[in-house]
Design an enzyme around this catalytic site. Structure first.
Site, PDB file in Angstrom:
ATOM      1  N   LYS A  83       5.910 -16.034   0.090  1.00 27.43           N
ATOM      2  CA  LYS A  83       4.554 -15.888  -0.379  1.00 27.43           C
ATOM      3  C   LYS A  83       4.480 -16.371  -1.716  1.00 27.43           C
ATOM      4  CE  LYS A  83       2.008 -11.650  -2.016  1.00 27.43           C
ATOM      5  NZ  LYS A  83       1.632 -10.331  -2.503  1.00 27.43           N
ATOM      6  N   SER A 158      -2.200  -8.672  -0.826  1.00 25.30           N
ATOM      7  CA  SER A 158      -2.110 -10.109  -1.027  1.00 25.30           C
ATOM      8  C   SER A 158      -1.204 -10.826  -0.684  1.00 25.30           C
ATOM      9  CB  SER A 158      -1.751  -9.876  -2.618  1.00 25.30           C
ATOM     10  OG  SER A 158      -0.616  -9.513  -2.880  1.00 25.30           O
ATOM     11  N   SER A 182       0.371  -4.584  -1.025  1.00 26.36           N
ATOM     12  CA  SER A 182       0.071  -5.977  -0.575  1.00 26.36           C
ATOM     13  C   SER A 182       1.217  -6.248   0.483  1.00 26.36           C
ATOM     14  CB  SER A 182       0.066  -6.734  -1.753  1.00 26.36           C
ATOM     15  OG  SER A 182      -1.102  -6.538  -2.504  1.00 26.36           O
TER      16      SER A 182
END
Length: 492
Positions: A83, A158, A182
């Site tokens: 990420k 996210s 997330s």
């Protein structure tokens, strides 16, 4: 089916075993993964930065180490996506923001150090909303990530790109982060396993900890890093590498009380929930929930009764914790530094983030949120005294159109933009372990997740229950068939 397709549909555990046995090379596996990225990512936008050359070089080094009779580690040759909120030395880490468009960290985050040391092959950085301040996958500086089950819909966030990469076979493993759901949000919307261990199981640094970097240094008392995978076995494998204490994280917990791989062994799974009491709530008596979600998760929780557990429906007497969430985030943030960022770049930043940062937060709002968190922790430990595990929907809705922050109406009720995520942030506030597993699909084929929550620090029981559910209701054989989206690109 070609060799490349075979390799991109193998689990991380199976790939690691195949590479170790030398039935396939790490370079072949990496080339297959990169081929899958080439085939799909132009329209799904999982990755914002690719490291193809470095990945091939690392894979070749793994093969050479095996040829010398060395052991490169438990993830040797296994591709992984990282990420773009997680720092990577020498690789740009934009965090979805114009303010960091050229930032190249000089050190890896702890989890990146650990997966590298375990032999994993990093393919690149994945799409995020700006600094993670959203539950969807679009930002002002890169194309929006798209849900592979329907590319006109959001994959959630996210950890948006991390989930898209795993759901489509671009990578068998990904690292996500979870400050308010997330990891679990995109796992639910993309039909994956998303595991948030207890606060402190997986240490963080420099992310959330390095005061020099506004935005990057946010979320300290809420953030967790963890796996997004297709199976619980792969989640356990990645946890066995990234969990454990580190002096750079004051929240990190001692190692040794969870045997991650044993949690998903056949012996553990066979009796994982026998005699357990599992409490289920569809809505906490607080949150509107889409009837499709109620139906799918309501039927899925019955699997635990079939496995020997006692399932009881709860009517928890909780105060709604959601008003306290964003004040807690703000209290964790460098408001002065981020407000300067708004002064410098505000016209190029996400409007909802600018609104949060420029709001005149009072000291009373921030301290009231701290008291609200304490109240929630106390209410939750009392609730958990009567049960072994808590089960809820992961989200109130299936995937919705890309470009939105959230639906305006759920089950006929007008809601705020974040209401669809209401089951998640509370367990960042308490620090409890929580995992989202695929519970089923809607009539039109959209995945729906079920959340399993354990008592404070009882990560083992939580992951074993997820593995038992998976054994009874396997899902990893289901693959999306993504096609290019009909709509135009969306940015924040």
């Amino acid at each position: 089916m070609t060799l490349a397709t075979d390799l991109t549909r193998m689990s991380a555990a199976d790939l690691a075993a195949a590479i170790r046995s030398r039935s396939v090379t790490a370079v072949e596996v990496t080339e297959a993964a990169l081929g899958r990225v080439n085939a799909l990512d132009d329209h799904l936008h999982a990755f914002v930065e690719r490291t193809d050359a470095a990945a091939i070089d690392r894979a070749a080094a793994v093969d050479e180490a095996f040829d010398r009779g060395e052991d490169p580690g438990p993830l040797a040759g296994v591709p992984i996506a990282v990420k773009d909120l997680i720092a990577t030395a020498g690789v740009v880490t934009r965090s979805g923001s114009i303010a960091y468009q050229d930032w190249v960290p000089d050190e890896d985050d702890i989890v990146v150090e650990r997966v590298k040391a375990a032999g994993a092959i990093i393919l690149g950085k994945t799409t995020v909303p700006e600094f993670g301040y959203s539950g969807v996958g679009h930002n002002p500086v890169s194309p929006a990530a798209r849900n592979p089950w329907n590319p006109d819909l959001t994959p959630g966030g996210s950890s948006a790109g991390s989930a898209v990469a795993v759901a489509t076979g671009m990578a068998p493993l990904s690292l996500g982060s979870d400050g308010g759901g997330s990891i679990r949000i995109p796992a639910s919307l993309c039909g994956l396993v998303g595991f948030k261990a207890s606060m402190g199981r997986v240490p963080l640094y420099p992310g959330c900890r390095d005061e020099r970097f506004p935005g990057v240094s946010s979320w300290e008392t809420l953030e967790h890093i963890g796996p997004i995978t297709r199976t619980t076995a792969d989640a356990a494998l990645l946890m066995s590498v990234i969990a454990g204490p580190d002096a750079r994280d004051r929240h990190s917990l001692p190692a040794g009380d969870v045997d991650w791989l044993d949690c998903v062994s056949e012996e553990s799974v066979a009796t994982a929930v026998e005699g357990k009491t599992i409490g289920y709530t569809a809505d906490f008596g607080l949150f509107p929930v889409d009837p499709r979600v109620r139906d799918v998760v309501g039927r899925a929780v019955g699997v635990f009764a079939d496995l020997g557990a006692r399932v009881i429906e709860l009517d928890p007497a909780l105060d709604d914790p959601t008003p306290h969430f964003w004040p807690l985030v703000m209290a964790d943030s460098d408001l002065a530094g981020m407000r300067q960022m708004v002064a410098d770049h505000g016209g190029q930043m996400s409007p909802h983030l600018v609104e949060l940062l420029t709001r005149p937060w009072s000291a009373e709002e921030l301290t009231t949120a701290q008291m609200g968190r304490k109240r929630l922790v106390n209410q939750m430990w009392k609730l958990m005294q009567g049960i072994d595990l808590l089960v809820t929907p992961t989200l109130s809705v299936p995937a919705f159109p890309i470009g939105m922050q959230g639906p305006e109406v759920i089950d006929g009720q007008m809601v705020s933009a974040g209401s669809w995520m209401a089951f998640l942030g509370m367990f960042n506030m308490t620090g409890q372990p929580a995992v989202s597993v695929p519970a089923g699909v809607t009539d039109d084929g959209l995945p729906i997740g079920m959340q399993i929550v354990g008592p404070h620090l009882d990560d083992g029981t939580t992951l074993r229950a997820a593995a038992a559910f998976e054994a009874a209701r396997p899902w990893a054989h289901r693959w999306p068939d993504p096609a290019p989206a009909a709509t135009s690109e969306v940015t924040s």
